[in-house]
Design a protein around this motif. Structure first.
Motif, PDB file in Angstrom:
ATOM      1  N   ARG B  79      16.029 -79.454  34.655  1.00  0.00           N
ATOM      2  CA  ARG B  79      16.074 -78.764  35.938  1.00  0.00           C
ATOM      3  C   ARG B  79      14.733 -78.061  36.143  1.00  0.00           C
ATOM      4  O   ARG B  79      14.264 -77.341  35.270  1.00  0.00           O
ATOM      5  CB  ARG B  79      17.184 -77.713  35.959  1.00  0.00           C
ATOM      6  N   THR B  80      14.145 -78.258  37.313  1.00  0.00           N
ATOM      7  CA  THR B  80      12.925 -77.522  37.648  1.00  0.00           C
ATOM      8  C   THR B  80      13.033 -77.032  39.083  1.00  0.00           C
ATOM      9  O   THR B  80      13.705 -77.650  39.907  1.00  0.00           O
ATOM     10  CB  THR B  80      11.663 -78.418  37.541  1.00  0.00           C
ATOM     11  N   THR B  81      12.392 -75.894  39.349  1.00  0.00           N
ATOM     12  CA  THR B  81      12.403 -75.382  40.710  1.00  0.00           C
ATOM     13  C   THR B  81      11.385 -76.154  41.539  1.00  0.00           C
ATOM     14  O   THR B  81      10.266 -76.406  41.088  1.00  0.00           O
ATOM     15  CB  THR B  81      12.044 -73.885  40.698  1.00  0.00           C
ATOM     16  N   ASN B  82      11.773 -76.523  42.740  1.00  0.00           N
ATOM     17  CA  ASN B  82      10.867 -77.207  43.651  1.00  0.00           C
ATOM     18  C   ASN B  82       9.805 -76.216  44.131  1.00  0.00           C
ATOM     19  O   ASN B  82      10.145 -75.218  44.766  1.00  0.00           O
ATOM     20  CB  ASN B  82      11.675 -77.747  44.837  1.00  0.00           C
ATOM     21  N   PRO B  83       8.508 -76.469  43.858  1.00  0.00           N
ATOM     22  CA  PRO B  83       7.456 -75.526  44.268  1.00  0.00           C
ATOM     23  C   PRO B  83       7.382 -75.409  45.787  1.00  0.00           C
ATOM     24  O   PRO B  83       7.038 -74.353  46.320  1.00  0.00           O
ATOM     25  CB  PRO B  83       6.169 -76.160  43.721  1.00  0.00           C
ATOM     26  N   ALA B  84       7.752 -76.474  46.478  1.00  0.00           N
ATOM     27  CA  ALA B  84       7.667 -76.469  47.935  1.00  0.00           C
ATOM     28  C   ALA B  84       8.787 -75.642  48.578  1.00  0.00           C
ATOM     29  O   ALA B  84       8.655 -75.194  49.723  1.00  0.00           O
ATOM     30  CB  ALA B  84       7.715 -77.907  48.460  1.00  0.00           C
ATOM     31  N   ASP B  85       9.875 -75.448  47.863  1.00  0.00           N
ATOM     32  CA  ASP B  85      11.001 -74.652  48.376  1.00  0.00           C
ATOM     33  C   ASP B  85      11.775 -74.128  47.180  1.00  0.00           C
ATOM     34  O   ASP B  85      12.602 -74.822  46.602  1.00  0.00           O
ATOM     35  CB  ASP B  85      11.900 -75.507  49.277  1.00  0.00           C
ATOM     36  N   ALA B  86      11.488 -72.894  46.828  1.00  0.00           N
ATOM     37  CA  ALA B  86      11.975 -72.337  45.559  1.00  0.00           C
ATOM     38  C   ALA B  86      13.489 -72.153  45.513  1.00  0.00           C
ATOM     39  O   ALA B  86      14.042 -71.781  44.497  1.00  0.00           O
ATOM     40  CB  ALA B  86      11.280 -71.012  45.259  1.00  0.00           C
ATOM     41  N   ARG B  87      14.170 -72.433  46.638  1.00  0.00           N
ATOM     42  CA  ARG B  87      15.633 -72.384  46.586  1.00  0.00           C
ATOM     43  C   ARG B  87      16.187 -73.622  45.903  1.00  0.00           C
ATOM     44  O   ARG B  87      17.286 -73.611  45.363  1.00  0.00           O
ATOM     45  CB  ARG B  87      16.216 -72.314  48.004  1.00  0.00           C
ATOM     46  N   GLN B  88      15.410 -74.712  45.983  1.00  0.00           N
ATOM     47  CA  GLN B  88      15.923 -75.984  45.499  1.00  0.00           C
ATOM     48  C   GLN B  88      15.666 -76.219  44.019  1.00  0.00           C
ATOM     49  O   GLN B  88      14.621 -75.857  43.489  1.00  0.00           O
ATOM     50  CB  GLN B  88      15.290 -77.130  46.287  1.00  0.00           C
ATOM     51  N   VAL B  89      16.665 -76.839  43.380  1.00  0.00           N
ATOM     52  CA  VAL B  89      16.543 -77.249  41.985  1.00  0.00           C
ATOM     53  C   VAL B  89      16.355 -78.759  41.938  1.00  0.00           C
ATOM     54  O   VAL B  89      17.167 -79.503  42.499  1.00  0.00           O
ATOM     55  CB  VAL B  89      17.817 -76.863  41.204  1.00  0.00           C
ATOM     56  N   MET B  90      15.275 -79.196  41.325  1.00  0.00           N
ATOM     57  CA  MET B  90      15.060 -80.630  41.176  1.00  0.00           C
ATOM     58  C   MET B  90      15.618 -81.067  39.833  1.00  0.00           C
ATOM     59  O   MET B  90      15.371 -80.420  38.808  1.00  0.00           O
ATOM     60  CB  MET B  90      13.568 -80.963  41.232  1.00  0.00           C
TER      61      MET B  90
END
Lengths: 140, 140
Positions: B79-90
């Motif tokens: 799991r990583t946080t999306n740098p473009a939208d920190a709400r999203q988990v990639m």
DNA sequence: TATTGTTATACTCTATAACTATA
DNA sequence: TATAGTTATAGAGTATAACAATA
């Protein structure tokens, strides 16, 4: 020729998806799908032992104990001890259980029925044949 | 003509039975069938958000949170946080997850595959068509 | 000793409601 | 205020292991 491993994967996925979808549709009288399924056996077969019911539903005895307890609480079945062998519990349907099943059969699987109404005759025939195959596979 | 209400009942029963039977067969590496199913999406699609994964698997976000946590604990995904939208988990697959999937695909659905091997070509074709229909129904 | 069923316990799978963090 | 995800909680569905009652 069909790749059976590929088909196995697709079949498992398809069955998984439909199970999840069906769970979202509420059965009548607050009975769950598994409870309805067990009740249907008692409705069809008449009084039978807890063990036979577990075998018919392909679940373990403790699971059936739970289902019977839930159905009894809901007033759908009665448990009585078999006089001929006091180890056995006989399960029989109550008047209420019978009437619930009759209503259920009338309205059966409403959501699914509505979806099926949109399919062609060919597609319905395919599903009919597939049902028999799935039950056969599950019985192995 | 086919009685769709009757067929709906049979189909529900058949799917219920096969689901129970399949659950008895252990998937590899102690992953459950649902976890394998989610992992397969990440394997196929590459990195995607938790929400997209939930949508793909047709479950609610909290259910997907659980699955992802289990897969992460098992070392299958990261799991990583999306740098473009920190709400999203990639969510992305790990080397171990990839190799598990590759093995799984090779041995896929072994039990079911073995059962299918006993069916005729006609029966396999029926199941193939039924799969597409079941997925379509589940998607409603 | 074998069989039938129950109780105790545990795990998967999923949901809704309430919350946090970010946009 | 809206969106993405998580946490808290709950309930269905099932299993194995241990037990009690009966044969």
């Amino acid at each position: 020729m069909t790749d059976t491993a590929e088909l196995a994967g697709e079949l498992r996925l398809a069955v998984h998806r439909l199970t999840r979808r069906l769970r979202q549709e509420n059965p009548p009288d607050d009975l769950t799908l598994s409870q309805i399924s067990a009740l249907a056996v008692v409705f069809r077969e008449g009084s039978l032992t807890a063990g036979d019911l577990a075998a018919a539903e392909q679940v373990r005895p403790p699971s059936m104990t739970r289902m019977i307890a839930a159905l009894e609480t809901a007033g759908m079945v009665e448990r009585t001890t078999n006089p001929a062998d006091a180890r056995q519990v006989m399960v029989s349907i109550t008047e209420r259980g019978r009437s619930t099943m009759e209503t259920y059969i009338r309205l059966r699987e409403q959501w699914l029925t509505e979806q099926l109404a949109d399919l062609s005759g060919d597609e319905l025939a395919t599903l009919q044949r597939a049902c028999d195959l799935l039950v056969r596979l599950a019985g192995r």
